[in-house]
Design an enzyme around this catalytic site. Structure first.
Site, PDB file in Angstrom:
ATOM      1  N   ASP A  11     -33.679 -46.231  -5.408  1.00  0.00           N
ATOM      2  CA  ASP A  11     -33.942 -44.850  -5.829  1.00  0.00           C
ATOM      3  C   ASP A  11     -35.426 -44.582  -5.625  1.00  0.00           C
ATOM      4  O   ASP A  11     -36.242 -45.511  -5.560  1.00  0.00           O
ATOM      5  CB  ASP A  11     -33.565 -44.634  -7.299  1.00  0.00           C
ATOM      6  CG  ASP A  11     -33.781 -43.184  -7.741  1.00  0.00           C
ATOM      7  OD1 ASP A  11     -33.444 -42.267  -6.968  1.00  0.00           O
ATOM      8  OD2 ASP A  11     -34.298 -42.959  -8.845  1.00  0.00           O
ATOM      9  N   HIS A 195     -31.374 -39.231 -12.170  1.00  0.00           N
ATOM     10  CA  HIS A 195     -32.253 -39.185 -13.351  1.00  0.00           C
ATOM     11  C   HIS A 195     -31.595 -38.459 -14.529  1.00  0.00           C
ATOM     12  O   HIS A 195     -31.979 -38.674 -15.678  1.00  0.00           O
ATOM     13  CB  HIS A 195     -33.546 -38.430 -13.027  1.00  0.00           C
ATOM     14  CG  HIS A 195     -34.555 -39.227 -12.256  1.00  0.00           C
ATOM     15  ND1 HIS A 195     -34.381 -39.573 -10.953  1.00  0.00           N
ATOM     16  CD2 HIS A 195     -35.764 -39.719 -12.639  1.00  0.00           C
ATOM     17  CE1 HIS A 195     -35.444 -40.254 -10.540  1.00  0.00           C
ATOM     18  NE2 HIS A 195     -36.293 -40.354 -11.539  1.00  0.00           N
TER      19      HIS A 195
HETATM   20  N1  DGL Z   1     -32.804 -39.772  -8.649  1.00  0.00           N
HETATM   21  C1  DGL Z   1     -33.114 -38.959  -7.527  1.00  0.00           C
HETATM   22  C2  DGL Z   1     -31.892 -38.141  -7.126  1.00  0.00           C
HETATM   23  O1  DGL Z   1     -30.779 -38.521  -7.493  1.00  0.00           O
HETATM   24  C3  DGL Z   1     -34.368 -38.200  -7.843  1.00  0.00           C
HETATM   25  C4  DGL Z   1     -34.998 -37.611  -6.688  1.00  0.00           C
HETATM   26  C5  DGL Z   1     -36.479 -37.381  -6.777  1.00  0.00           C
HETATM   27  O2  DGL Z   1     -37.239 -38.334  -6.622  1.00  0.00           O
HETATM   28  O3  DGL Z   1     -36.863 -36.209  -6.906  1.00  0.00           O
HETATM   29  O4  DGL Z   1     -31.971 -37.158  -6.419  1.00  0.00           O
END
Ligand code: DGL
Length: 274
Positions: A11, A195
């Site tokens: 991630d 998130h």
């Molecule tokens: N966890 C990421 C998602 O599912 C966050 C993305 C980000 O870094 O803005 O999109």
């Protein structure tokens, strides 16, 4: 005997830990390596090319750590980089390895979860602008209507743990009101950013009991388990010592503290930067 390796989980930051938590429940014996590109997060407002470049670097890193399979536990990376990596890079780089995302498994079940046929999808600007959810969902449930809303401020709020402060709550409340105003019949909301599960209870309280708020972690974990049952050649390449390792491109002290909040257990990460 074949060389075996862990499942890589990637991630941009901490959100993928909400997926990892569920993966370890469904696959308790498997080994996992988590990489959070925290130094370069958030990805949500970045261009297609930059998200693709960063995600490819992360995938290469996890392959180099011996992972035969990498899960992009990030909707933004799944929306902007997965297809190109699968179609263009993987055949040249590591044709027997696999990279899977979180959008397709979620889209496969979303149509079955709504009674009204109206689904709300919230995510980063990148995920929402890509239209990946309506495109994927309509393959499985063509009559389901998807109402999307981007919440660009949420990832920074969550990463800085400001979502419980009054100003943070205000932003979240306004975004939910904007989503729900799109159609009164919305009865299911997909948290299409890894998130957002930390806001699950907060969102449920805002929308009330008539609306089902769906995190992706359990869906992705269940689908991965089914994938491994259907692909014994991949399952045979995965190591199973119940090991968990963590890497972050940020300071490990910062990562360890915040990651423990997302994962609900102590974390000791190593540093990796590009
Ligand atoms: N966890 C990421 C998602 O599912 C966050 C993305 C980000 O870094 O803005 O999109």
């Amino acid at each position: 005997m074949k060389i075996q390796g862990p499942i890589g989980v990637f991630d941009s930051g901490y959100g993928g830990l909400t997926v990892l938590k569920e993966l370890t429940k469904q696959l308790p014996d498997h080994d996992f390596i988590y990489f959070g590109d925290n130094a370069r997060a958030p990805y949500g407002n970045r261009s297609f090319d930059v998200v693709y470049e960063f995600t490819l670097e992360a995938v290469k890193f996890l392959f180099n750590q011996g992972c035969p399979l990498v899960i992009l536990a990030c909707n933004t990376a799944s929306a902007k980089a997965l297809r190109t990596i699968q179609q263009k890079d993987l055949p040249l780089m590591a044709p027997n390895n696999r990279v899977l995302g979180v959008i397709r498994p979620s889209a496969e079940v979303l149509g079955e979860l709504t009674k009204s046929g109206h689904v709300g999808v919230i995510g980063t600007t990148g995920t929402i602008a890509s239209d990946s959810y309506p495109i994927e969902l309509h393959k499985f449930a063509p009559n389901t209507e998807v109402h999307q809303h981007a919440c660009p401020i949420w990832v920074p709020l969550i990463e800085n743990q400001l979502h419980l402060h009054s100003a943070g709550r205000q932003f979240i409340q306004e975004d939910i009101a904007l989503l729900m105003a799109k159609n009164k019949a919305i009865d299911t909301i997909l948290l299409a950013c890894t998130h957002y599960p930390v806001l699950h209870a907060q969102i449920e309280a805002l929308v009330g009991p008539g609306v089902n708020v769906i995190p992706q972690g359990p869906i992705v974990a269940k689908k991965l388990k089914a994938y491994l049952q259907a692909h014994p050649e991949m399952e045979a390449r995965l190591s199973k010592k119940a090991d968990l390792a963590f890497f972050s491109s940020e300071s490990t002290a910062v990562f360890n503290e915040k990651a423990a909040y997302f994962l609900g257990r102590e974390v000791t990460a190593k540093h990796h930067s590009f």
